[in-house]
Design an enzyme around this catalytic site. Structure first.
Site, PDB file in Angstrom:
ATOM      1  N   HIS A  91      32.092  24.933  11.007  1.00 53.97           N
ATOM      2  CA  HIS A  91      32.121  23.348  11.623  1.00 53.97           C
ATOM      3  C   HIS A  91      31.703  22.964  10.813  1.00 53.97           C
ATOM      4  O   HIS A  91      30.417  22.283  10.237  1.00 53.97           O
ATOM      5  CB  HIS A  91      31.845  23.682  12.981  1.00 53.97           C
ATOM      6  CG  HIS A  91      30.366  23.635  13.811  1.00 53.97           C
ATOM      7  ND1 HIS A  91      29.928  24.745  14.171  1.00 53.97           N
ATOM      8  CD2 HIS A  91      29.745  23.107  13.619  1.00 53.97           C
ATOM      9  CE1 HIS A  91      28.573  24.707  13.637  1.00 53.97           C
ATOM     10  NE2 HIS A  91      28.161  23.405  13.768  1.00 53.97           N
ATOM     11  N   HIS A  93      29.498  20.137  11.021  1.00 57.50           N
ATOM     12  CA  HIS A  93      28.471  19.663  10.841  1.00 57.50           C
ATOM     13  C   HIS A  93      27.377  19.896  10.031  1.00 57.50           C
ATOM     14  O   HIS A  93      27.372  20.610   9.391  1.00 57.50           O
ATOM     15  CB  HIS A  93      27.666  20.123  12.622  1.00 57.50           C
ATOM     16  CG  HIS A  93      28.192  19.354  13.828  1.00 57.50           C
ATOM     17  ND1 HIS A  93      27.636  19.666  15.210  1.00 57.50           N
ATOM     18  CD2 HIS A  93      28.788  18.126  13.878  1.00 57.50           C
ATOM     19  CE1 HIS A  93      28.238  19.473  15.670  1.00 57.50           C
ATOM     20  NE2 HIS A  93      29.721  18.624  15.462  1.00 57.50           N
ATOM     21  N   ASP A  95      24.131  21.016   9.125  1.00 58.93           N
ATOM     22  CA  ASP A  95      23.402  21.940   9.475  1.00 58.93           C
ATOM     23  C   ASP A  95      24.716  23.369   8.620  1.00 58.93           C
ATOM     24  O   ASP A  95      24.488  24.423   8.608  1.00 58.93           O
ATOM     25  CB  ASP A  95      22.601  22.841  10.574  1.00 58.93           C
ATOM     26  CG  ASP A  95      23.515  22.388  11.559  1.00 58.93           C
ATOM     27  OD1 ASP A  95      24.717  22.021  11.686  1.00 58.93           O
ATOM     28  OD2 ASP A  95      22.900  22.707  12.974  1.00 58.93           O
ATOM     29  N   HIS A  96      25.808  22.981   8.826  1.00 58.56           N
ATOM     30  CA  HIS A  96      26.572  24.506   8.058  1.00 58.56           C
ATOM     31  C   HIS A  96      27.725  24.129   7.280  1.00 58.56           C
ATOM     32  O   HIS A  96      28.280  24.327   6.365  1.00 58.56           O
ATOM     33  CB  HIS A  96      27.664  24.834   9.051  1.00 58.56           C
ATOM     34  CG  HIS A  96      26.537  24.907  10.170  1.00 58.56           C
ATOM     35  ND1 HIS A  96      25.584  26.187  10.812  1.00 58.56           N
ATOM     36  CD2 HIS A  96      27.039  24.325  11.351  1.00 58.56           C
ATOM     37  CE1 HIS A  96      25.361  26.467  12.045  1.00 58.56           C
ATOM     38  NE2 HIS A  96      25.687  25.030  12.207  1.00 58.56           N
ATOM     39  N   HIS A 169      33.053  22.753  20.429  1.00 56.69           N
ATOM     40  CA  HIS A 169      31.329  22.362  19.868  1.00 56.69           C
ATOM     41  C   HIS A 169      32.047  21.419  18.344  1.00 56.69           C
ATOM     42  O   HIS A 169      31.317  20.255  19.262  1.00 56.69           O
ATOM     43  CB  HIS A 169      31.006  23.340  19.274  1.00 56.69           C
ATOM     44  CG  HIS A 169      29.336  22.586  18.214  1.00 56.69           C
ATOM     45  ND1 HIS A 169      28.521  23.159  19.426  1.00 56.69           N
ATOM     46  CD2 HIS A 169      29.384  22.764  16.700  1.00 56.69           C
ATOM     47  CE1 HIS A 169      27.859  22.451  18.246  1.00 56.69           C
ATOM     48  NE2 HIS A 169      27.904  22.292  16.987  1.00 56.69           N
ATOM     49  N   TYR A 203      28.485  10.904  26.394  1.00 54.09           N
ATOM     50  CA  TYR A 203      29.788  11.379  26.447  1.00 54.09           C
ATOM     51  C   TYR A 203      29.237  13.384  27.262  1.00 54.09           C
ATOM     52  O   TYR A 203      28.588  13.688  27.754  1.00 54.09           O
ATOM     53  CB  TYR A 203      29.721  12.954  25.158  1.00 54.09           C
ATOM     54  CG  TYR A 203      31.218  13.302  24.849  1.00 54.09           C
ATOM     55  CD1 TYR A 203      31.682  12.750  23.759  1.00 54.09           C
ATOM     56  CD2 TYR A 203      31.153  14.542  25.361  1.00 54.09           C
ATOM     57  CE1 TYR A 203      33.010  13.160  22.830  1.00 54.09           C
ATOM     58  CE2 TYR A 203      32.127  15.093  25.129  1.00 54.09           C
ATOM     59  CZ  TYR A 203      32.936  14.787  24.198  1.00 54.09           C
ATOM     60  OH  TYR A 203      34.171  15.932  23.782  1.00 54.09           O
ATOM     61  N   HIS A 236      24.802  30.549  13.185  1.00 52.98           N
ATOM     62  CA  HIS A 236      22.220  30.288  13.755  1.00 52.98           C
ATOM     63  C   HIS A 236      22.533  31.984  14.281  1.00 52.98           C
ATOM     64  O   HIS A 236      22.541  32.104  15.295  1.00 52.98           O
ATOM     65  CB  HIS A 236      22.485  29.293  15.115  1.00 52.98           C
ATOM     66  CG  HIS A 236      22.749  27.718  14.642  1.00 52.98           C
ATOM     67  ND1 HIS A 236      21.384  27.208  14.136  1.00 52.98           N
ATOM     68  CD2 HIS A 236      23.368  26.778  15.358  1.00 52.98           C
ATOM     69  CE1 HIS A 236      22.047  26.026  13.924  1.00 52.98           C
ATOM     70  NE2 HIS A 236      22.980  25.697  14.412  1.00 52.98           N
TER      71      HIS A 236
HETATM   72 ZN   LIG Z   1      26.770  22.688  15.430  1.00 52.28          ZN
END
Ligand SMILES: [Zn+2]
Length: 287
Positions: A91, A93, A95-96, A169, A203, A236
């Protein structure tokens, strides 16, 4: 004034950086997970390399600063960066997907993503309607991104990976599956995208405006429950006890990594997490 703004921006960047778990940038020597599937990420962020004589596939680019480390890990295994023909993502974000733009520059690989993810990769930043919009840093734009459909199989030589959009997510989150073989024995590998219900302040997943997000989560649990799944890996690693399973693996014996119940259990725990979050929202404990 400009200096003050820059200083404030630098402080914010430092604060955001400081919030990252140390494991995300902790070095991890690359190694073979199973068959033609290798681990080239850090301790805390997975990056997966699937190799073939006709080209390789890389899944996830992690943080912006991870790109050069992933490249070093690919080379340390004896593979060539120019053989990476395809870059995929769980996805969008930071961190990926934070290192994907740079990894595309380094390798010249095609980048393929689900339609919602491709839009964010092209534009950079954080996607509109992402539950974490306003909470997390954005990503750098990736020059060229092609769209892959839900259920589509992408190929590099003999490697076949199938995209399963597992939204929730993020709107375009994608789980990738492929077969990994050691001699005659093949296992179904599932790189299952994150399914945590994390959101920026304000949210609420229980808000009627976010029904599509809840429906996405529900479909994602069902997808994960029904996929052929022998060897689960998660972006993760700790979410699927990856390091625990690696530690229990007898060298040369991949069976410690294999658990056909892992995807079903992950779907159940993700569902529970969402239910707890919705309870907390309805009780006014999350705003
Ligand atoms: Zn994420």
């Amino acid at each position: 004034m400009r200096g003050a703004v820059l200083a404030a921006a630098a402080m914010l960047a430092a604060a955001a950086h400081a919030a990252n778990p140390a494991s995300w940038t902790q070095d991890q020597p690359p190694f073979r997970i199973h068959g033609d599937t290798y681990y080239v990420g850090s301790q805390g962020l997975a990056s997966i390399l699937v190799v073939s004589p006709e080209g390789d596939v890389l899944i996830d680019g992690d943080l912006p600063e991870s790109a050069s480390k992933i490249a070093t890990s690919v080379r340390a295994l004896g593979f060539r960066l120019e053989d990476v023909k395809l870059i995929l993502n769980s996805h969008v974000h930071f961190d990926h997907a934070g290192g994907i733009a740079e990894l595309q520059r380094i390798t010249g690989a095609r980048v393929l993503a689900s339609e919602p993810s491709a839009a964010v990769l092209r534009a950079g930043g954080v996607g509109r309607g992402d539950p974490q919009e306003g909470l997390i840093p954005g990503i750098a734009p990736t020059a060229e991104v092609e769209v892959v459909k839900d259920g589509e199989t992408v190929r590099v030589g003999p490697i076949e990976l199938t995209a399963h959009v597992t939204a929730g997510h993020t709107p375009g989150g994608t789980t990738w599956t492929w077969k990994s073989c050691e001699k005659a024995r093949c296992v179904n590998v599932v790189y299952a995208d994150s399914l945590t219900p994390i959101a920026a302040r304000g949210y609420l997943f229980s808000d009627s405006a976010h029904r599509a997000t809840l429906a996405g989560f529900a479909r994602s649990y069902e997808t994960l429950r029904t996929l052929p799944c022998d060897l689960l890996i998660t972006p993760h690693p700790e979410v699927s006890d990856f390091w625990g399973r690696i530690a229990r693996r007898v060298p040369g014996d991949a069976d410690a990594l294999v658990d056909p119940t892992a995807c079903v259990r992950l779907a159940a725990s993700a569902h529970e997490q969402l239910e707890r979050r919705l309870d907390a929202e309805r009780a006014g404990r999350v705003r």
